[in-house]
Motif scaffolding. Structure first.
Motif, PDB file in Angstrom:
ATOM      1  N   ASP A   1      67.379  59.758 -19.177  1.00 39.32           N
ATOM      2  CA  ASP A   1      66.254  59.252 -20.077  1.00 39.32           C
ATOM      3  C   ASP A   1      67.159  58.387 -21.631  1.00 39.32           C
ATOM      4  N   GLU A   2      65.958  57.993 -22.605  1.00 38.44           N
ATOM      5  CA  GLU A   2      66.365  57.458 -23.512  1.00 38.44           C
ATOM      6  C   GLU A   2      67.916  57.380 -24.305  1.00 38.44           C
ATOM      7  N   ARG A   3      68.639  58.387 -23.921  1.00 43.06           N
ATOM      8  CA  ARG A   3      69.995  58.814 -24.556  1.00 43.06           C
ATOM      9  C   ARG A   3      71.234  58.447 -23.705  1.00 43.06           C
ATOM     10  N   ASP A   4      70.833  57.812 -22.585  1.00 42.38           N
ATOM     11  CA  ASP A   4      71.643  57.162 -21.273  1.00 42.38           C
ATOM     12  C   ASP A   4      72.348  56.125 -21.863  1.00 42.38           C
ATOM     13  N   ARG A   5      72.723  55.556 -21.416  1.00 42.39           N
ATOM     14  CA  ARG A   5      73.840  54.774 -21.727  1.00 42.39           C
ATOM     15  C   ARG A   5      74.787  54.315 -20.674  1.00 42.39           C
ATOM     16  N   LEU A   6      73.944  52.631 -19.749  1.00 38.92           N
ATOM     17  CA  LEU A   6      74.216  52.958 -18.535  1.00 38.92           C
ATOM     18  C   LEU A   6      74.917  51.548 -18.379  1.00 38.92           C
ATOM     19  N   ALA A   7      76.760  51.895 -17.490  1.00 39.24           N
ATOM     20  CA  ALA A   7      77.284  50.670 -17.565  1.00 39.24           C
ATOM     21  C   ALA A   7      77.131  49.845 -16.466  1.00 39.24           C
ATOM     22  N   VAL A   8      77.183  49.067 -16.360  1.00 44.56           N
ATOM     23  CA  VAL A   8      77.316  48.053 -14.642  1.00 44.56           C
ATOM     24  C   VAL A   8      78.738  47.365 -14.390  1.00 44.56           C
ATOM     25  N   VAL A   9      79.413  47.913 -13.945  1.00 47.65           N
ATOM     26  CA  VAL A   9      80.532  47.541 -13.296  1.00 47.65           C
ATOM     27  C   VAL A   9      80.883  46.134 -12.009  1.00 47.65           C
ATOM     28  N   VAL A  10      79.706  46.905 -11.073  1.00 47.07           N
ATOM     29  CA  VAL A  10      79.834  46.078 -10.227  1.00 47.07           C
ATOM     30  C   VAL A  10      78.355  45.041 -10.506  1.00 47.07           C
TER      31      VAL A  10
ATOM     32  N   ALA B   1      84.011  52.415 -21.644  1.00 44.93           N
ATOM     33  CA  ALA B   1      83.744  53.697 -21.445  1.00 44.93           C
ATOM     34  C   ALA B   1      83.424  54.710 -22.414  1.00 44.93           C
ATOM     35  N   GLU B   2      85.005  54.992 -22.781  1.00 46.18           N
ATOM     36  CA  GLU B   2      85.380  55.607 -24.311  1.00 46.18           C
ATOM     37  C   GLU B   2      84.304  54.896 -25.841  1.00 46.18           C
ATOM     38  N   SER B   3      84.843  53.448 -25.595  1.00 47.20           N
ATOM     39  CA  SER B   3      84.074  52.916 -27.073  1.00 47.20           C
ATOM     40  C   SER B   3      82.711  52.810 -27.256  1.00 47.20           C
ATOM     41  N   GLU B   4      81.759  52.884 -25.918  1.00 48.80           N
ATOM     42  CA  GLU B   4      80.689  53.016 -25.356  1.00 48.80           C
ATOM     43  C   GLU B   4      79.597  53.790 -25.344  1.00 48.80           C
ATOM     44  N   ARG B   5      80.348  54.921 -25.119  1.00 46.92           N
ATOM     45  CA  ARG B   5      80.146  56.567 -24.822  1.00 46.92           C
ATOM     46  C   ARG B   5      78.983  56.263 -23.378  1.00 46.92           C
ATOM     47  N   MET B   6      80.080  55.924 -23.256  1.00 48.00           N
ATOM     48  CA  MET B   6      78.987  55.649 -21.511  1.00 48.00           C
ATOM     49  C   MET B   6      78.460  57.204 -21.434  1.00 48.00           C
ATOM     50  N   THR B   7      77.040  56.996 -20.731  1.00 46.46           N
ATOM     51  CA  THR B   7      77.217  58.597 -19.937  1.00 46.46           C
ATOM     52  C   THR B   7      77.203  58.671 -18.382  1.00 46.46           C
TER      53      THR B   7
ATOM     54  N   LYS C   1      94.448  59.911 -22.272  1.00 48.73           N
ATOM     55  CA  LYS C   1      94.296  60.004 -23.487  1.00 48.73           C
ATOM     56  C   LYS C   1      92.475  59.421 -24.093  1.00 48.73           C
ATOM     57  N   TYR C   2      91.695  58.776 -22.810  1.00 45.77           N
ATOM     58  CA  TYR C   2      90.508  58.070 -23.086  1.00 45.77           C
ATOM     59  C   TYR C   2      89.624  59.422 -23.013  1.00 45.77           C
ATOM     60  N   ASP C   3      89.237  59.353 -24.508  1.00 46.68           N
ATOM     61  CA  ASP C   3      87.611  60.478 -24.775  1.00 46.68           C
ATOM     62  C   ASP C   3      86.117  59.747 -24.426  1.00 46.68           C
ATOM     63  N   LEU C   4      85.805  60.691 -22.915  1.00 50.72           N
ATOM     64  CA  LEU C   4      85.210  60.634 -22.023  1.00 50.72           C
ATOM     65  C   LEU C   4      83.975  61.699 -22.227  1.00 50.72           C
ATOM     66  N   ALA C   5      84.173  62.394 -23.210  1.00 44.27           N
ATOM     67  CA  ALA C   5      83.102  63.139 -23.421  1.00 44.27           C
ATOM     68  C   ALA C   5      81.950  62.593 -22.797  1.00 44.27           C
TER      69      ALA C   5
END
Length: 533
Positions: A222-231, A268-274, A294-298
């Protein structure tokens, strides 16, 4: 549209592509651009695209795409014309793709790893009228005399011989986007071409809309998601499963130019990737980072993967590191516009190495060599059907006729279904080994090997044998020193004796892949023969 709305994903049977009858979502946008405009209307000021220093809202992204569309239209590029995107993971790819689609033209994303002979073939096969490319790749473009249909060349970085992409952004935004039909082609994606010339799979608006809705429904995007494209964005996963799925859900797309495990974890940490989708080797590289803790990926809740099964050892390690993370296996191909089956939340590690069940509008059929359905538990070729299956190959009716039957696409994979409809894929039909009458699925052996802490990836090929027909040989890319004896003993504890590799080629370099990232077992077989295999 929310998955909490009971009617949002209602389905019905529909006729498409001539003689196909498939289940479809009855409430859906009729084109990619219609999907985009709906997102802009409800999420206009929200962040849409993050790529390095570039940050665009949905309204800004839409405006940029319409400016590109208007500029292309002014150059007499229009509905049905093919525009090659020879671009890496960068903001210009996203803007250009949406701009081309807005005028009803067809995007032809091409891997930046492609070379001049391959580009020449692709340009001429699709009859491209324009190319938008990375400046660094200008020297790889075929000369005008070898690609006569290409009238326009645009570069995302200043270079001679091509117009600056920035010029395309200076026009007034397009006022009237092209009217599109659902069965119109939106993208041509060339298959890997591991044998013969690549084929151009025609992805229609209908195909892509259903694929992104499958992701929306199964993953709960949904609109809360932040998708990372690394491929690569030029690949069906980057384009459909991540970029266009973000257009559908209205979240934000985080574009990473090139995958490096440390950089990915930091981003992923800095952009709050979901959510993201990667190949299993990328997860393994992340797990090998000593400072991963050490990375906060909550915020990371969905970890999709495909291209190969995820070893159970990796699944358990990811669960230990990220207890809130849900791993989802998505199995599909260019010809299925991304997912054909998906595991459900909670399946990871509980269903062996199954690639999941058919997506809501899809069907899976297991057939023998005569095309007859096989019962549950029996292995045969996997055939796939649904509104996400492409209508055929560009200008190649013979290949289309050979690869499709009654709307089912012949995958070339060997697999079986269990009583609950879960699919297990054992091997490519051409990669299955026969050792003295015993069938060996290379994937099974590879999965055992990649569970070894020193192994990044492994590929099994058959070594010709005058007595047994074939013996098991494996190529290994290792992260740290490891011996053949160690790996053989590791396999012997986990595999039947006839499946244990009898030969190893161990290297620190990655295994060879084609421009689309697919492992080239053909090259490995040739290497083995040259080495006296």
């Amino acid at each position: 549209m929310s998955q909490n709305d009971d009617n949002a994903f209602a389905m019905r049977l529909e006729s498409h592509f001539g003689d196909r009858v498939v289940r479809c979502f009855s409430k859906r946008p009729n084109s990619i651009h219609a999907m985009l405009t709906k997102t802009v209307a409800r999420r206009g000021e929200a962040e849409a695209l993050v790529c390095g220093a570039v940050r665009l809202s949905w309204r800004e992204l839409h405006d940029a795409a319409l400016r590109v569309g208007a500029s292309l239209a002014a150059r007499r590029i229009g509905k049905g014309d093919r525009v090659v995107l020879l671009l890496g993971n960068r903001s210009e790819f996203v803007i250009a793709a949406l701009g081309v689609i807005a005028i009803g033209a067809v995007i032809v994303p091409v891997s930046t790893r492609e070379k001049t002979p391959g580009l020449t073939y692709l340009f001429n096969n699709c009859g491209a009228c324009a190319v938008i490319h990375d400046g660094a790749l200008a020297e790889l473009l075929p000369p005008v005399t070898h690609a006569p249909t290409v009238r326009h060349r645009f570069t995302a970085d200043p270079c001679t011989g091509s117009e600056d992409f920035s010029i395309l952004l200076q026009a007034e935004p397009l006022r009237e986007p092209a009217a599109m039909e659902e069965e119109d082609v939106a993208a041509i994606l060339y298959t890997s071409g591991t044998t013969g010339k690549p084929k151009g799979a025609m992805l229609t608006h209908l195909n892509i809309v259903h694929s992104v809705m499958h992701y929306e429904l199964v993953l709960g995007l949904d609109e809360r998601d932040r998708l990372a494209v690394v491929v690569p964005l030029s690949h069906v996963t980057g384009l459909v499963a991540l970029m266009l799925a973000t257009v559908r859900c209205g979240g934000a797309l985080i574009v990473m130019p090139e995958f490096r495990a440390t950089d990915f974890l930091r981003l992923a940490e800095s952009e709050r990737m979901t959510a993201t989708i990667m190949v299993p080797a990328m997860y393994n590289l992340c797990l090998m980072q000593n400072d991963i803790g050490k990375y906060d990926l909550a915020a990371w809740r969905i970890g999709g993967y495909g291209g190969a099964p995820m070893p159970l050892a990796s699944i358990h390690s990811m669960a230990e590191r990220f207890p809130r993370l849900t791993l989802i296996n998505a199995y599909g191909a260019t010809e299925t516009a991304s997912p054909a089956t998906m595991t459900l939340p909670g399946d990871a590690g509980m269903r062996g190495e199954s690639v999941g069940r058919a997506v809501p509008c899809g069907d899976v059929l297991i057939v023998d060599e005569a095309g007859r359905e096989l019962p549950c538990g029996e292995a045969g070729e996997v055939w796939l059907r649904g509104p996400m299956v492409v209508k055929g190959y560009w200008e190649n009716p013979a290949a289309t006729a050979a690869s499709f039957t009654g709307g089912y696409w012949h995958s070339g994979d060997i697999g079986s279904l269990d009583e609950d409809g879960y699919l297990s894929v054992f091997d490519r039909r051409k990669d299955m080994l026969n050792r003295g009458g015993y069938k060996i699925y290379s994937v099974e052996v590879e999965n055992v090997l990649v569970a070894h802490p020193a192994v990044i990836e492994a590929a099994v090929v058959g070594k010709p044998c005058p007595v047994l027909g074939e013996r098991v040989h494996v190529f290994v890319s290792a992260a740290s020193p490891v011996t053949e004896r160690e790996l053989s003993a590791f396999c012997a504890q986990r595999l039947a004796d006839y499946k244990v590799p009898e030969g190893f080629t161990i290297q620190s370099e990655p295994l060879p892949r084609n421009p689309n990232g697919k492992l080239l077992k053909r090259d490995l077989r040739e290497m083995l023969l040259r080495a006296g295999g």
